[in-house]
Design a protein around this motif. Structure first.
Motif, PDB file in Angstrom:
ATOM      1  N   SER A 201      -4.348   1.493   9.608  1.00  0.00           N
ATOM      2  CA  SER A 201      -5.204   0.328   9.376  1.00  0.00           C
ATOM      3  C   SER A 201      -6.172   0.588   8.223  1.00  0.00           C
ATOM      4  O   SER A 201      -6.396  -0.293   7.374  1.00  0.00           O
ATOM      5  CB  SER A 201      -5.969  -0.001  10.659  1.00  0.00           C
ATOM      6  OG  SER A 201      -6.851  -1.091  10.463  1.00  0.00           O
ATOM      7  N   ARG A 202      -6.724   1.782   8.174  1.00  0.00           N
ATOM      8  CA  ARG A 202      -7.653   2.113   7.081  1.00  0.00           C
ATOM      9  C   ARG A 202      -6.952   2.121   5.728  1.00  0.00           C
ATOM     10  O   ARG A 202      -7.520   1.697   4.715  1.00  0.00           O
ATOM     11  CB  ARG A 202      -8.283   3.477   7.350  1.00  0.00           C
ATOM     12  CG  ARG A 202      -9.279   3.474   8.510  1.00  0.00           C
ATOM     13  CD  ARG A 202      -9.711   4.881   8.858  1.00  0.00           C
ATOM     14  NE  ARG A 202     -10.657   4.901   9.974  1.00  0.00           N
ATOM     15  CZ  ARG A 202     -11.016   5.988  10.632  1.00  0.00           C
ATOM     16  NH1 ARG A 202     -10.486   7.170  10.295  1.00  0.00           N
ATOM     17  NH2 ARG A 202     -11.878   5.918  11.632  1.00  0.00           N
ATOM     18  N   ARG A 203      -5.721   2.623   5.704  1.00  0.00           N
ATOM     19  CA  ARG A 203      -4.958   2.660   4.445  1.00  0.00           C
ATOM     20  C   ARG A 203      -4.674   1.264   3.915  1.00  0.00           C
ATOM     21  O   ARG A 203      -4.523   1.067   2.705  1.00  0.00           O
ATOM     22  CB  ARG A 203      -3.638   3.396   4.676  1.00  0.00           C
ATOM     23  CG  ARG A 203      -3.760   4.896   4.925  1.00  0.00           C
ATOM     24  CD  ARG A 203      -3.877   5.668   3.621  1.00  0.00           C
ATOM     25  NE  ARG A 203      -2.704   5.488   2.794  1.00  0.00           N
ATOM     26  CZ  ARG A 203      -1.611   6.258   2.855  1.00  0.00           C
ATOM     27  NH1 ARG A 203      -1.576   7.266   3.725  1.00  0.00           N
ATOM     28  NH2 ARG A 203      -0.591   6.048   2.051  1.00  0.00           N
ATOM     29  N   CYS A 204      -4.594   0.298   4.833  1.00  0.00           N
ATOM     30  CA  CYS A 204      -4.230  -1.073   4.435  1.00  0.00           C
ATOM     31  C   CYS A 204      -5.448  -1.975   4.239  1.00  0.00           C
ATOM     32  O   CYS A 204      -5.293  -3.170   4.028  1.00  0.00           O
ATOM     33  CB  CYS A 204      -3.311  -1.697   5.489  1.00  0.00           C
ATOM     34  SG  CYS A 204      -1.727  -0.872   5.667  1.00  0.00           S
ATOM     35  N   THR A 205      -6.633  -1.420   4.345  1.00  0.00           N
ATOM     36  CA  THR A 205      -7.854  -2.221   4.231  1.00  0.00           C
ATOM     37  C   THR A 205      -8.398  -2.176   2.802  1.00  0.00           C
ATOM     38  O   THR A 205      -8.519  -1.107   2.209  1.00  0.00           O
ATOM     39  CB  THR A 205      -8.931  -1.691   5.195  1.00  0.00           C
ATOM     40  OG1 THR A 205      -8.418  -1.704   6.526  1.00  0.00           O
ATOM     41  CG2 THR A 205     -10.174  -2.562   5.141  1.00  0.00           C
ATOM     42  N   THR A 206      -8.697  -3.349   2.266  1.00  0.00           N
ATOM     43  CA  THR A 206      -9.326  -3.471   0.950  1.00  0.00           C
ATOM     44  C   THR A 206     -10.514  -4.418   1.059  1.00  0.00           C
ATOM     45  O   THR A 206     -10.639  -5.161   2.043  1.00  0.00           O
ATOM     46  CB  THR A 206      -8.329  -4.027  -0.091  1.00  0.00           C
ATOM     47  OG1 THR A 206      -7.994  -5.378   0.265  1.00  0.00           O
ATOM     48  CG2 THR A 206      -7.072  -3.177  -0.150  1.00  0.00           C
TER      49      THR A 206
ATOM     50  N   SER B 299      -9.289  -8.007   1.690  1.00  0.00           N
ATOM     51  CA  SER B 299      -8.328  -8.330   2.741  1.00  0.00           C
ATOM     52  C   SER B 299      -8.851  -7.882   4.091  1.00  0.00           C
ATOM     53  O   SER B 299      -9.699  -6.989   4.181  1.00  0.00           O
ATOM     54  CB  SER B 299      -6.973  -7.657   2.467  1.00  0.00           C
ATOM     55  OG  SER B 299      -7.111  -6.247   2.525  1.00  0.00           O
ATOM     56  N   VAL B 300      -8.340  -8.533   5.123  1.00  0.00           N
ATOM     57  CA  VAL B 300      -8.723  -8.198   6.488  1.00  0.00           C
ATOM     58  C   VAL B 300      -7.743  -7.153   7.025  1.00  0.00           C
ATOM     59  O   VAL B 300      -6.526  -7.281   6.859  1.00  0.00           O
ATOM     60  CB  VAL B 300      -8.705  -9.452   7.385  1.00  0.00           C
ATOM     61  CG1 VAL B 300      -9.078  -9.083   8.818  1.00  0.00           C
ATOM     62  CG2 VAL B 300      -9.659 -10.498   6.835  1.00  0.00           C
ATOM     63  N   ALA B 301      -8.276  -6.120   7.664  1.00  0.00           N
ATOM     64  CA  ALA B 301      -7.425  -5.057   8.201  1.00  0.00           C
ATOM     65  C   ALA B 301      -6.551  -5.595   9.331  1.00  0.00           C
ATOM     66  O   ALA B 301      -7.003  -6.417  10.138  1.00  0.00           O
ATOM     67  CB  ALA B 301      -8.292  -3.915   8.724  1.00  0.00           C
ATOM     68  N   PRO B 302      -5.277  -5.180   9.379  1.00  0.00           N
ATOM     69  CA  PRO B 302      -4.416  -5.609  10.496  1.00  0.00           C
ATOM     70  C   PRO B 302      -4.921  -5.033  11.810  1.00  0.00           C
ATOM     71  O   PRO B 302      -5.542  -3.967  11.836  1.00  0.00           O
ATOM     72  CB  PRO B 302      -3.047  -5.034  10.110  1.00  0.00           C
ATOM     73  CG  PRO B 302      -3.356  -3.876   9.216  1.00  0.00           C
ATOM     74  CD  PRO B 302      -4.590  -4.253   8.467  1.00  0.00           C
ATOM     75  N   SER B 303      -4.661  -5.727  12.888  1.00  0.00           N
ATOM     76  CA  SER B 303      -5.125  -5.256  14.194  1.00  0.00           C
ATOM     77  C   SER B 303      -4.322  -4.025  14.629  1.00  0.00           C
ATOM     78  O   SER B 303      -3.161  -3.848  14.243  1.00  0.00           O
ATOM     79  CB  SER B 303      -4.991  -6.361  15.237  1.00  0.00           C
ATOM     80  OG  SER B 303      -3.630  -6.584  15.540  1.00  0.00           O
TER      81      SER B 303
ATOM     82  N   HIS C  61       0.818  -1.223   0.000  1.00  0.00           N
ATOM     83  CA  HIS C  61       0.000   0.000   0.000  1.00  0.00           C
ATOM     84  C   HIS C  61       0.850   1.271   0.000  1.00  0.00           C
ATOM     85  O   HIS C  61       0.327   2.364   0.246  1.00  0.00           O
ATOM     86  CB  HIS C  61      -0.925  -0.024   1.216  1.00  0.00           C
ATOM     87  CG  HIS C  61      -1.986  -1.072   1.142  1.00  0.00           C
ATOM     88  ND1 HIS C  61      -3.168  -0.902   0.469  1.00  0.00           N
ATOM     89  CD2 HIS C  61      -2.004  -2.346   1.619  1.00  0.00           C
ATOM     90  CE1 HIS C  61      -3.903  -2.009   0.563  1.00  0.00           C
ATOM     91  NE2 HIS C  61      -3.218  -2.902   1.257  1.00  0.00           N
TER      92      HIS C  61
END
Length: 383
Positions: free
Chosen positions: A41-46, A49-53, A25
Motif C-alpha cells: 500500500s505504501r509503495r502505491c501511495t502518491t 492518489s488514494v492508497a488502496p485498502s 508502480h
C-alpha cells in the motif's frame, strides 16, 4: 518492473484497477507475493492518489497466489498429488521401527519436549533424509523448507549430518544442504504471512517434500506474553481474556488447516516442534479418576503423572489437529540415560512405546533396550 504478464500470460486479475496500479508502480510478482500488504500500500501511495485498502490488496494476493499455484501444478504434472502414502525415514532403523516406518507423509507430526531434549536434532536430520531415494526411506530427492521462529538454521550442524548420511548410506545423488530452504520469522504476523503466501509458492516451485516449523508455540506464546498494558488493551477490545484465548485457538486451527492442505495437495510431510509447560494437578484424587482430565492426559501429553511432568504447549486445540505426537525428554540421570523418545499417539504406530535416544554426529539414533523390557526392545510406558 511488473513481470506478471510474462509469469502468468493468461491471468485474469480480480481487480483490474489494482492491477493497473501495481503496473504503474512497477511492482514485480515476487514483491506482490512476499511483501506485506501495508508495504505494498505504501509503495502505491502518491500525493495525488488514494492508497488502496489493505483488504483489496490481501484479496488480490490470495487470488494471485492461487492462480500461480494452479499454473505450476498444471505444468509440473499430477504425479506429486497422486502418490501413495509414504514414510520418511529418521535415518535410524530402530527409530523407524518405533514409528512403524517413520514420519508419515500427508499430515502433521509433532515433536514435543523441553529445551535440550533433542527436537531440533531430529528436525535437522529429517531435512536431509527426505532427499534420499525412496528405496532408502526418503522422498525421492525432494527438498525441504525449514521455518524457524526462534533461531536461524544451524548450517554447520546440517553439513555435519549430511556428510555422515552420505558416508553411511552412499545415496545417489548425495544429500545436500542446497535443497534446504530456510527462513526465520520472529512474530506472529510475519509467520502468518509466510505460511499463507510464501510457503505455498515455495512448495510448488521447488518440489518440496518436507515442511519443518521450529517451533509452533514460540510466536503464539509471545503474543500472549506481551507487555501487560498492550495485553490489557487487547483484552478490553475482545471483552475478556477467554475471548483472546478463543481467538488464538481459531488462529491455530487456521494454521493447521493450511499446513494439512499443503500436505494433502503436494503429498508432503509436515513436522513441527512444540514447547512444553510445567504440569500442575489441582487435586491428587483426580489422578485416579478415569473421567478426569489429569487421568486421561497421559494418552495425549506423553507425561504419565511423573514428578516434574510437563504439558505440551497450545493445549487440546492443537493436539486435536495432529496426526501424530512424538515426545522427547531428558531422562533419569540415575539410570545413566540422557534422553528418551516415545510415540504418544499416531494413526500408523502404536502409542505408549519409548526408547533411549542418542545424539551423535550423524543426527539421532536409538539406544536399544533389552528385549525383556518390552516387545522387540520397545517398552510400553502405559502398561
Amino acid at each position: 518492473m511488473c513481470d506478471l504478464p510474462s509469469v502468468l500470460p493468461d491471468y485474469n486479475p480480480p481487480n483490474p484497477r489494482l492491477q493497473a496500479l501495481f503496473e504503474t508502480h512497477n511492482l514485480s510478482t515476487a514483491e506482490l507475493l512476499f511483501l506485506d500488504a501495508i508495504d505494498i500500500s505504501r509503495r502505491c501511495t502518491t500525493p495525488h492518489s488514494v492508497a488502496p485498502s489493505l483488504l483489496e490488496i490481501k484479496r488480490y494476493i490470495t487470488h494471485l497466489s492461487s492462480a500461480l499455484n494452479g499454473d505450476i501444478a498444471h505444468h509440473s504434472g499430477p504425479e506429486i498429488s497422486t502418490q501413495s502414502s509414504q514414510y520418511l525415514t529418521t535415518g535410524d532403523e530402530t527409530l523407524d521401527t518405533l514409528l512403524n516406518g517413520g514420519v508419515r507423509v500427508g499430515g502433521i507430526t509433532e515433536f514435543v519436549g523441553e529445551s535440550g531434549a533433542g527436537k531440533t536434532q531430529f528436525l535437522l536430520t529429517l531435512l536431509l533424509t527426505c532427499q534420499l531415494p525412496s528405496s532408502q526411506g526418503g522422498l525421492g530427492g525432494r527438498g525441504a523448507v525449514y521455518i524457524s521462529t526462534e533461531s536461524p538454521l544451524s548450517t554447520p550442524r546440517l553439513v555435519q549430518i549430511s556428510r555422515s548420511l552420505n558416508s553411511r548410506l552412499s545415496p545417489s545423488p548425495k544429500v545436500s544442504t542446497d535443497k534446504v530452504l530456510s527462513i526465520t520469522c520472529n512474530d506472529l504476523e510475519t509467520q502468518e504471512h509466510i505460511l499463507k503466501y510464501q510457503l505455498p509458492t515455495a512448495v510448488a516451485r521447488h518440489n518440496i517434500g518436507l515442511i519443518v516449523l521450529d517451533s509452533i508455540a514460540a510466536n503464539f506464546r509471545a503474543e500472549l506474553d506481551r507487555p501487560a498494558q498492550k495485553r490489557q488493551r487487547l483484552e478490553a477490545e475482545s471483552n475478556s481474556g477467554p475471548a483472546l484465548l478463543a481467538r488464538r485457538g481459531g488462529e491455530l486451527v487456521r494454521v493447521a488447516q493450511g499446513l494439512r492442505e499443503l500436505a494433502r495437495r503436494h503429498n508432503l510431510a509436515v513436522v513441527v516442534a512444540n514447547q512444553v509447560s510445567d504440569r500442575f494437578s489441582m487435586d491428587d484424587a483426580q489422578e485416579e479418576d478415569p473421567w478426569s482430565l489429569d487421568y486421561q492426559s497421559r494418552w495425549f501429553t506423553g507425561w504419565e503423572g511423573r514428578a516434574g511432568g510437563k504439558v505440551p504447549a497450545l493445549g487440546m486445540v492443537w493436539a486435536n489437529v495432529l496426526a501424530a505426537r512424538v515426545v522427547l525428554r531428558k531422562a533419569d540421570e540415575d539410570r545413566g540415560r540422557r534422553r528418551r523418545v516415545g510415540v504418544v499417539f499416531a494413526g500408523w504406530a502404536e502409542g505408549g512405546r519409548e526408547m533411549d535416544l542418542d545424539i551423535w554426529e550423524g543426527g539421532v539414533r536409538a539406544v536399544k533396550e533389552e528385549k525383556e523390557d518390552g516387545v522387540d526392545g520397545v517398552p510400553n510406558i502405559y502398561g
